[in-house]
Design a protein around this motif. Structure first.
Motif, PDB file in Angstrom:
ATOM      1  N   ALA A 252     111.754  41.004  73.676  1.00  0.00           N
ATOM      2  CA  ALA A 252     113.052  41.625  73.408  1.00  0.00           C
ATOM      3  C   ALA A 252     113.059  42.351  72.071  1.00  0.00           C
ATOM      4  CB  ALA A 252     114.148  40.561  73.438  1.00  0.00           C
ATOM      5  N   ALA A 253     112.544  41.710  71.017  1.00  0.00           N
ATOM      6  CA  ALA A 253     112.570  42.325  69.686  1.00  0.00           C
ATOM      7  C   ALA A 253     111.707  43.580  69.643  1.00  0.00           C
ATOM      8  CB  ALA A 253     112.095  41.322  68.639  1.00  0.00           C
ATOM      9  N   THR A 254     110.532  43.519  70.262  1.00  0.00           N
ATOM     10  CA  THR A 254     109.631  44.667  70.276  1.00  0.00           C
ATOM     11  C   THR A 254     110.217  45.818  71.090  1.00  0.00           C
ATOM     12  OG1 THR A 254     107.690  43.219  70.060  1.00  0.00           O
ATOM     13  CG2 THR A 254     107.311  45.446  70.877  1.00  0.00           C
ATOM     14  N   ALA A 255     110.662  45.511  72.297  1.00  0.00           N
ATOM     15  CA  ALA A 255     111.164  46.557  73.188  1.00  0.00           C
ATOM     16  C   ALA A 255     112.438  47.194  72.652  1.00  0.00           C
ATOM     17  CB  ALA A 255     111.402  45.983  74.583  1.00  0.00           C
ATOM     18  N   LEU A 256     113.382  46.384  72.187  1.00  0.00           N
ATOM     19  CA  LEU A 256     114.640  46.932  71.693  1.00  0.00           C
ATOM     20  C   LEU A 256     114.434  47.732  70.404  1.00  0.00           C
ATOM     21  CD1 LEU A 256     117.121  43.984  72.361  1.00  0.00           C
ATOM     22  CD2 LEU A 256     116.947  46.164  73.580  1.00  0.00           C
ATOM     23  N   GLY A 257     113.487  47.293  69.569  1.00  0.00           N
ATOM     24  CA  GLY A 257     113.183  48.044  68.358  1.00  0.00           C
ATOM     25  C   GLY A 257     112.695  49.444  68.661  1.00  0.00           C
ATOM     26  N   GLY A 258     112.001  49.603  69.783  1.00  0.00           N
ATOM     27  CA  GLY A 258     111.541  50.930  70.175  1.00  0.00           C
ATOM     28  C   GLY A 258     112.574  51.703  70.976  1.00  0.00           C
ATOM     29  N   ILE A 259     113.266  51.000  71.900  1.00  0.00           N
ATOM     30  CA  ILE A 259     114.170  51.687  72.827  1.00  0.00           C
ATOM     31  C   ILE A 259     115.393  52.266  72.134  1.00  0.00           C
ATOM     32  CG2 ILE A 259     115.787  51.319  74.733  1.00  0.00           C
ATOM     33  CD1 ILE A 259     113.812  49.322  75.906  1.00  0.00           C
ATOM     34  N   LEU A 260     116.083  51.471  71.340  1.00  0.00           N
ATOM     35  CA  LEU A 260     117.394  51.882  70.832  1.00  0.00           C
ATOM     36  C   LEU A 260     117.338  53.145  69.975  1.00  0.00           C
ATOM     37  CD1 LEU A 260     119.059  48.416  70.105  1.00  0.00           C
ATOM     38  CD2 LEU A 260     119.310  49.900  72.099  1.00  0.00           C
ATOM     39  N   PRO A 261     116.533  53.180  68.894  1.00  0.00           N
ATOM     40  CA  PRO A 261     116.531  54.405  68.088  1.00  0.00           C
ATOM     41  C   PRO A 261     115.900  55.596  68.786  1.00  0.00           C
ATOM     42  CG  PRO A 261     114.933  52.833  67.226  1.00  0.00           C
ATOM     43  CD  PRO A 261     115.718  52.130  68.277  1.00  0.00           C
ATOM     44  N   SER A 262     114.830  55.368  69.543  1.00  0.00           N
ATOM     45  CA  SER A 262     114.164  56.509  70.180  1.00  0.00           C
ATOM     46  C   SER A 262     115.052  57.127  71.256  1.00  0.00           C
ATOM     47  CB  SER A 262     112.816  56.083  70.777  1.00  0.00           C
ATOM     48  OG  SER A 262     112.986  55.088  71.770  1.00  0.00           O
ATOM     49  N   THR A 263     115.768  56.306  72.027  1.00  0.00           N
ATOM     50  CA  THR A 263     116.664  56.829  73.062  1.00  0.00           C
ATOM     51  C   THR A 263     117.797  57.640  72.432  1.00  0.00           C
ATOM     52  OG1 THR A 263     116.200  54.987  74.564  1.00  0.00           O
ATOM     53  CG2 THR A 263     118.222  56.228  74.940  1.00  0.00           C
TER      54      THR A 263
END
Length: 486
Positions: free
Chosen positions: A255-266
């Motif tokens: 969760a921490a890894t995926a959300l760290g990438g998904i939220l700002p990049s999206t």
């Protein structure tokens, strides 16, 4: 090779007063520290990027309407879950991803794959990010009167590369503790820039000719391939998680890894798409860096360029750090710090070449698409192996490189892993659509690009089937040790 026994004891983080000398060596329990949520900022800081603006704008340039571009951008966040999934192998094994994949390819096979894949991925991303900061800084310098189109970007590249290598030299401790602050600073700068972009957005934007049918599917699938290639390339995520205690919950790491990438990049990729609706084609032809700076007040331009450079250093610092360990994992007798310097020199050379031969938008789209043929299969096979093994990796066995060791397989080669990754990449090439190359099946389908789903599905299915029917015997002592470590 014997290693000290590991427990769940946790130590404080390593000091920042000296460089991290550790490379791929096993991390004992006494040296483990941190929480899974710390990984959020580690991945968020590099994801607040000007490249997000660039690839977002390219969605509109591909002919999509805004809602179609947003749909593709949201869907492209799904591969970040694979980045998070492979990250959980780091704490389980206590070493870098480039060592863990010995379980996938065999001791000798892994050297070949990492030597090719690791260096290709690292140099491409180092170059793309340094290229972004170089073009942005050069555009700002041009506005200030320094108009040399080559010397400016080259000088910026060399300075930024030197700082990047310094970050990689200090390593994990510096990255883990400084990136939360970096993420906050970058978020503030990019949100401020977004505030000046939004008034120029054409909310009623419609392409000159609306795409339908096959042309629309071609545009959307090509866009998805460009966007998905970024998270699929981060199979180095175990390197950033490997210091976590073994008892850390895998779901928290994912969760921490995926959300760290998904939220700002999206978010910022969507802003890039909005940006393209308010800028005419002639301005975009001059480069997205010119279009961006033209929308900003004079006082904000230098701040934004500083943010781009900080982002570049944060992303490339992490890339250089993990690439230096890949150097060691393939058997090159060099310590991590000199390896980081060598990685930086290679990336700098490629960046300078690109500065003199291409534009930012062209380089980003083309290189990210071609990256899929390598990053898709290697990410798919790594994630599949984690699932098949239930994340049971013995660090001791991974470092045992003698004939007859658990990951020696057939003379050091694990044929199911090697054949599956080649099959996945080769099959995906038939479905790829790019300005440089279009596969025969993609051409027959009118340019629809299915390289991402094909690379993931074919590789994962082939590896799962071949390992099922060619599973080597496991020494009972090894099995007991893997169960105890799980």
């Amino acid at each position: 090779m014997s290693q000290p026994n590991q427990t769940d004891a946790v130590s404080p983080q390593e000091p920042l007063s000296h460089a991290e000398s550790r490379g791929i060596e096993l991390i004992g329990a006494a040296e483990r520290h941190g929480r899974a949520r710390d990984l959020f900022a580690v991945w968020a800081a590099p994801s607040v990027s000007v490249l997000s603006f660039a690839v977002g704008a390219s969605m509109i340039l591909l002919g999509m309407e805004l809602w179609q571009a947003f749909l593709v951008i949201i869907a492209s966040g799904i591969p970040w879950l694979l980045t998070g999934l492979v990250a959980i192998s780091g704490p389980a094994a206590g070493t870098s991803g480039s060592v863990i994949t010995r379980a996938v390819y065999g001791v000798r096979g892994n050297r070949v794959v990492v030597a090719f894949y690791g260096w290709f991925i690292s140099s491409v991303f180092l170059a793309l990010n340094w290229l972004a900061s170089s073009f942005m800084a050069a555009e700002l310098l041009a506005q200030l009167g320094f108009t040399d189109p080559v010397l400016g970007p080259v000088l910026v590249t060399i300075v930024v590369a030197a700082i990047t290598v310094l970050v990689a030299v200090f390593g994990h401790g510096l990255i883990l503790r400084s990136y939360p602050m970096v993420a906050v600073i970058l978020l503030a700068i990019f949100l401020l820039v977004t505030a000046f972009i939004l008034p120029h957005v054409n909310w009623n934007y419609a392409p000159a000719e609306s795409l339908q049918g096959v042309p629309l599917w071609s545009s959307m699938t090509v866009g998805f391939a460009i966007l998905a290639s970024s998270p699929l390339s981060f199979s180095n995520s175990p390197d950033m998680a490997r210091y976590l205690p073994r008892s850390t919950k895998p779901s928290h790491i994912i969760a921490a890894t995926a959300l760290g990438g998904i939220l700002p990049s999206t978010f910022f990729t969507a802003v890039g798409a909005l940006l393209a609706t308010g800028v005419d084609a002639a301005a975009m032809d001059l480069g997205i860096e010119s279009a961006l700076l033209a929308l900003l007040p004079a006082w904000l331009g230098p701040i934004f360029v500083a943010g781009v450079i900080i982002n570049t250093i944060s992303l490339n610092g992490m890339t250089t750090y993990t690439a230096s360990m890949a150097f060691q994992s393939i058997g090159i007798p060099i310590r991590r710090i000199p390896a980081a310097v060598v990685v930086g020199a290679i990336g700098t050379t490629l960046t300078i070449y690109l500065v003199m031969s291409t534009s930012l938008l062209e380089a980003v789209n083309l290189m990210l698409q071609l990256l899929i043929l390598i990053s898709g299969p290697t990410m798919a096979i790594f994630a599949t192996d984690v699932i098949i093994r239930r994340n049971r990796y013995s660090g001791e066995d991974l470092f045992n490189e003698r004939p007859g060791s658990p990951f020696w397989y057939t003379s050091g080669w694990h044929l199911p892993g090697l054949l599956a990754v080649i099959l996945g990449g080769g099959t995906a090439s038939l479905f790829l659509t790019s300005s440089l190359y279009t596969g025969p099946i993609a051409a027959a389908m009118g340019g629809i690009d299915l390289s991402v789903p094909v690379s993931l599905f074919v590789t994962a299915a082939a590896y799962a089937l071949w390992t099922r029917f060619t599973r080597p015997r496991v020494n009972p002592k090894v099995a007991d040790r893997e169960t105890a470590n799980a």
